[in-house]
Scaffold this active site. Structure first.
Site, PDB file in Angstrom:
ATOM      1  N   CYS A  15      24.480  52.842  12.836  1.00 28.02           N
ATOM      2  CA  CYS A  15      23.157  52.302  13.119  1.00 28.02           C
ATOM      3  C   CYS A  15      22.101  52.960  12.220  1.00 28.02           C
ATOM      4  O   CYS A  15      22.088  52.743  11.019  1.00 28.02           O
ATOM      5  CB  CYS A  15      22.826  52.444  14.597  1.00 28.02           C
ATOM      6  SG  CYS A  15      21.580  51.276  15.186  1.00 28.02           S
TER       7      CYS A  15
ATOM      8  N   HIS B 118      27.868  50.302  17.838  1.00 24.20           N
ATOM      9  CA  HIS B 118      28.035  51.484  18.686  1.00 24.20           C
ATOM     10  C   HIS B 118      29.234  51.288  19.609  1.00 24.20           C
ATOM     11  O   HIS B 118      29.621  50.168  19.914  1.00 24.20           O
ATOM     12  CB  HIS B 118      26.796  51.699  19.559  1.00 24.20           C
ATOM     13  CG  HIS B 118      25.575  52.133  18.824  1.00 24.20           C
ATOM     14  ND1 HIS B 118      25.399  53.418  18.374  1.00 24.20           N
ATOM     15  CD2 HIS B 118      24.451  51.446  18.484  1.00 24.20           C
ATOM     16  CE1 HIS B 118      24.206  53.511  17.796  1.00 24.20           C
ATOM     17  NE2 HIS B 118      23.617  52.342  17.844  1.00 24.20           N
TER      18      HIS B 118
END
Length: 483
Positions: A330, A427
């Site tokens: 991310c 994630h």
């Protein structure tokens, strides 16, 4: 008929989140239908919900303890700090505003109606709702407009159990002091208390329990010994992130100022033979790391500045020259590129900054946040995994042609041609046991197989039994009231 009880703390980090999860699992084992609820949370460790929003990671764990999917109404107000004085405000799962702390203090009372709306929805089909407070009700300077502690308890008519943390010392003062500073209308909402995190012989504190009971007239519910396996459960608070350095496969994680969604680290820390070393500011990235994992961030550009200020950019270059692997997730993925552009000033002043330059990609920040639960395939082996996306920004560039994941049918991530450096937006990918074993095995040091989900479930069961043994849950349930 739904009953509710609220767990509040005499201070921050007294173990409320873990206790709610453990009490919830114990009550489920007793045959009750239970749901968690936290009116207001502050955390950059968020979970994406089945109904398309985001809540605090602790409420997702508590939902798991209840055998439920996490839903936005379990945590209707989530504050995600972006600076020392401001935060993004998430209401019922969606971005509401970005506010300075002073401005939020003036506006928070307006959020009580959606909070109560969510509470009613959560309790509709449950026997019991276990509510978690935030911070401490003793912060009476924040009582006006409160929706997190006594303000909510009073509005929803929910009785309160106060938890004290003996590990940090001064627990009698915590409890009796809270009783002393609360106004009468709030004080009468507290029906019982318990002492958490006790180390050693609990009989040594029986006199302390008597002192607190005599001073407050609250019902004592137990002295809870330190739960040694707490580290096996996903951490919510950044203060709970700890290194685990007893493995031969070494992963170094730079501690970013605004680290976010660090639950990616939990399955790695739980894997036998793996060290996860959290590198604090002022420490160099270690030269013996097999993998440097750059985690997510709530303020990518600001944390990139922080990364360089520590000299970690130089350490990273040396690590790569030694043949070490790098993974950015991310915000960490965005940092590895050549440029991060923020034309709309989403993270600060409009402009762009050079990235670390290890992936030939470029990120442009966009106002729309992507929130999704995703199914993915590891393209190298065909292994399937589940994860989630929670980010702003779009990333493009030549190294995206070396995508190493397929997420919901689209190519995701970027890598150097030799695969030494990788990044992605997904994630939760390490919760997949097969993928985690394959990925870590590719670092040159095979590790033991380990079922992460089974470990979390067994730890929740052990926590529930721990509380059945050391806490008077029968009395706690009698203190719960119909709402």
């Amino acid at each position: 008929m739904t009953k509710a009880i609220m767990i509040q703390g005499a201070g921050s980090n007294v173990g409320k989140s873990m206790l709610v999860a453990g009490i919830a699992r114990a009550c489920v084992k007793r045959g009750l239908s239970v749901a968690p609820f936290k009116p207001q949370n502050m955390s950059n460790n968020a979970a994406v919900t089945a109904d398309g929003g985001e809540i605090g990671r602790a409420q997702a764990l508590q939902a798991l303890a209840c055998g439920l999917d996490p839903l936005v109404d379990m945590n209707p107000v989530l504050l995600k700090p972006e600076t020392d004085t401001g935060a993004q405000v998430i209401v019922q799962g969606q971005r509401f505003a970005t506010m300075k702390a002073r401005d939020y203090g003036k506006q928070k009372s307006k959020l009580l109606p959606p909070v109560l709306d969510s509470f009613r929805k959560i309790g509709k089909v449950r026997d019991l709702v276990i509510v978690e407070g935030a911070g401490s009700p003793a912060e009476v300077n924040l009582r006006a407009g409160d929706i997190a502690n006594m303000g909510f308890a009073a509005a929803a008519n929910v009785p309160v159990i106060l938890i004290g943390d003996i590990d940090r010392g001064g627990v009698i003062a915590q409890m009796v002091g809270t009783h002393a500073v609360l106004p009468d209308d709030d004080r009468i909402l507290i029906k019982g208390f318990a002492i958490n995190k006790f180390r050693g012989d609990t009989t040594l504190f029986h006199d302390g329990i008597d002192i607190i009971e005599n001073a407050t007239q609250w019902a004592p519910l137990g002295i809870i010994p330190w739960f040694a396996d707490a580290w096996k459960l996903p951490a919510e608070d950044v203060m709970d992130i700890a290194s685990k350095t007893d493995g031969t496969l070494k992963i170094a994680v730079p501690r970013l100022n605004r680290i976010a969604n660090f639950d990616d680290l939990d399955p790695l820390s739980a894997t036998p033979g793996v060290s996860v070393d959290i590198i604090e500011a002022g420490r160099p990235l270690p030269g013996n790391a097999d993998l440097i994992l750059i985690p997510g961030s709530k303020s990518t550009i600001g944390d990139l500045v922080h990364f360089r200020e520590q000299g970690w950019d130089i350490d990273l270059i040396a690590h790569i020259r030694r043949g070490g692997h790098v993974l950015g997730v991310c915000g960490g993925y965005q940092m590895l590129g050549t440029e991060i552009a923020d034309p709309d000033g989403i993270e600060g002043a409009p402009g762009s900054v050079p990235g670390l330059g290890h992936l030939n990609i470029r990120t442009v920040m966009k106002p729309q946040k992507r929130l999704a639960l995703s199914s993915a395939t590891y393209l190298a082996t065909g292994e399937t995994l589940q994860g989630y996306e929670i980010h702003i920004g779009e990333t493009t560039g030549p190294d995206c042609g070396n995508a190493w994941l397929s997420v919901d049918g689209r190519k995701e991530g970027a890598a150097t041609a030799d695969g030494q450096i990788k990044g992605c937006y997904l994630h939760g990918l390490f919760t997949s046991d097969a993928f985690r074993a394959t990925f870590l095995g590719g670092l040159g040091k095979p590790v033991a197989t380990h079922s992460y989900a089974a470990s979390v479930e067994s730890t929740l069961d052990a926590l529930a039994q721990h509380l059945e043994t050391h806490m008077d849950l029968d009395r706690l349930l009698r203190l719960a009231e119909t709402v």
